[in-house]
Design an enzyme around this catalytic site. Structure first.
Site, PDB file in Angstrom:
ATOM      1  CG  ASP A   1     -81.864 -20.354 -52.355  1.00 46.56           C
ATOM      2  OD1 ASP A   1     -82.110 -20.582 -53.428  1.00 46.56           O
ATOM      3  OD2 ASP A   1     -83.058 -20.347 -51.572  1.00 46.56           O
ATOM      4  CG  LEU A   2     -84.882 -15.401 -55.751  1.00 53.24           C
ATOM      5  CD1 LEU A   2     -84.351 -13.973 -55.536  1.00 53.24           C
ATOM      6  CD2 LEU A   2     -85.101 -15.529 -57.257  1.00 53.24           C
ATOM      7  CG  ASP A   3     -87.414 -18.787 -55.394  1.00 54.11           C
ATOM      8  OD1 ASP A   3     -87.864 -17.842 -55.618  1.00 54.11           O
ATOM      9  OD2 ASP A   3     -87.120 -19.656 -56.381  1.00 54.11           O
TER      10      ASP A   3
ATOM     11  CB  THR B   1     -91.175 -16.893 -54.443  1.00 51.86           C
ATOM     12  OG1 THR B   1     -89.972 -17.422 -54.268  1.00 51.86           O
ATOM     13  CG2 THR B   1     -90.797 -15.419 -55.184  1.00 51.86           C
TER      14      THR B   1
ATOM     15  CE  LYS C   1     -90.025 -23.460 -47.990  1.00 50.60           C
ATOM     16  NZ  LYS C   1     -89.863 -23.148 -46.561  1.00 50.60           N
TER      17      LYS C   1
ATOM     18  CB  SER D   1     -81.668 -18.770 -57.637  1.00 56.43           C
ATOM     19  OG  SER D   1     -83.212 -19.461 -57.741  1.00 56.43           O
ATOM     20  CB  ALA D   2     -83.008 -24.201 -58.083  1.00 58.12           C
TER      21      ALA D   2
ATOM     22  CE  LYS E   1     -79.490 -23.890 -54.987  1.00 57.20           C
ATOM     23  NZ  LYS E   1     -80.170 -22.882 -54.397  1.00 57.20           N
TER      24      LYS E   1
ATOM     25  CD  GLU F   1     -79.865 -22.918 -50.689  1.00 61.59           C
ATOM     26  OE1 GLU F   1     -81.240 -23.101 -50.028  1.00 61.59           O
ATOM     27  OE2 GLU F   1     -79.823 -23.008 -51.849  1.00 61.59           O
ATOM     28  CG  ASP F   2     -85.308 -21.436 -48.380  1.00 63.40           C
ATOM     29  OD1 ASP F   2     -84.595 -21.663 -49.370  1.00 63.40           O
ATOM     30  OD2 ASP F   2     -86.395 -21.603 -48.392  1.00 63.40           O
TER      31      ASP F   2
END
Ligand code: BG6
Ligand code: MG
Length: 228
Positions: free
Chosen positions: A9-11, A17, A45, A114-115, A145, A169-170
């Protein structure tokens, strides 16, 4: 087979971010006379841009016309981009690069899942774009997601079976998406939030290269099997 697909995942996993999303959403909410707290930001998130605005309007008990809604989404993104455009490689979260380099050395598949529709410009700014063999972001999926679409597409692009993939994933929704995809879910963050994940680490500094090697060799596998 000693090759796995590692999907990031990115953020909140690669870069922090969330603080920029918070600033942009708060500015927008306040302009509508709606309060917006960090606790509310937590609930956004992993949530798509559209759904985030819907939730803020629900919290503030506001309704908007479709045109106003679309225009506010654009305003929020402009404000968000004004922060993103100042990012550099120093904002990559601790040991992310170390893990990416280790996976590269071990010749593993590496994908982003990522979303965000801003994933590519963000990776470019933090100089990580060339570390990923595949990128699936908010522009490539129709389901958000916890739907597993984003990760299943990543697996496909890496040419890997879902059960040979691992997701970092966070967000709760992201962990659920990984589980629904039948991938090993690794939560990055707090145990009490991400308890549905197969394994949980506070951040990448806590993850040993031995742990990653054991995933690659298949010694470590999925803990929570899916119940359909
Ligand atoms: C997710 C973030 O990764 O992307 C959410 O956790 C965000 O907070 C979503 O709303 C969509 O991002 P963007 O950049 O397309 O607005
Ligand atoms: Mg995230």
């Amino acid at each position: 087979m000693n090759k796995k697909g590692f999907i990031f995942d990115l953020d909140g996993v690669v870069v922090d971010t969330a603080k920029y999303h918070f600033l942009a959403w708060r500015q927008l909410a306040n302009s509508l006379g709606i309060d917006f707290t960090e606790e509310e930001n937590e609930q956004l998130k992993g949530v798509s841009r559209v759904r985030s605005l819907e939730k803020i309007l629900e919290w503030g008990n506001k309704t908007l016309s479709q045109d106003e809604f679309t225009s506010l989404m654009a305003t929020k993104n402009e404000e968000y981009l004004s922060h993103i455009n100042k990012m550099d490689a120093n904002e990559v979260l601790p040991d992310v690069l170390k893990v990416l380099n280790f996976l590269e050395e071990r010749q593993q598949g590496i994908s982003l899942g990522s979303a965000s529709k801003n994933a590519r410009p963000i990776l470019e700014r933090v100089e990580l774009l060339n570390k990923f063999h595949a990128i699936v972001d908010g522009n490539d999926v129709s389901e958000a997601k916890p739907n597993p679409e984003v990760f299943l597409k990543g697996a496909e692009l890496l040419d890997m079976e879902p059960h040979n993939c691992v997701v970092f994933e966070d967000s709760v929704a992201g962990v659920q998406a990984a589980n629904r995809a039948n991938m090993i879910s690794i939560g990055i963050g707090e145990k009490h939030v991400l308890h549905e994940a197969d394994y949980i680490f506070k951040d990448f500094t806590e993850m040993s290269t031995q742990f990653i090697d054991e995933i690659i060799s298949g010694k470590i596998s999925k803990v929570n099997q899916i119940i359909q």
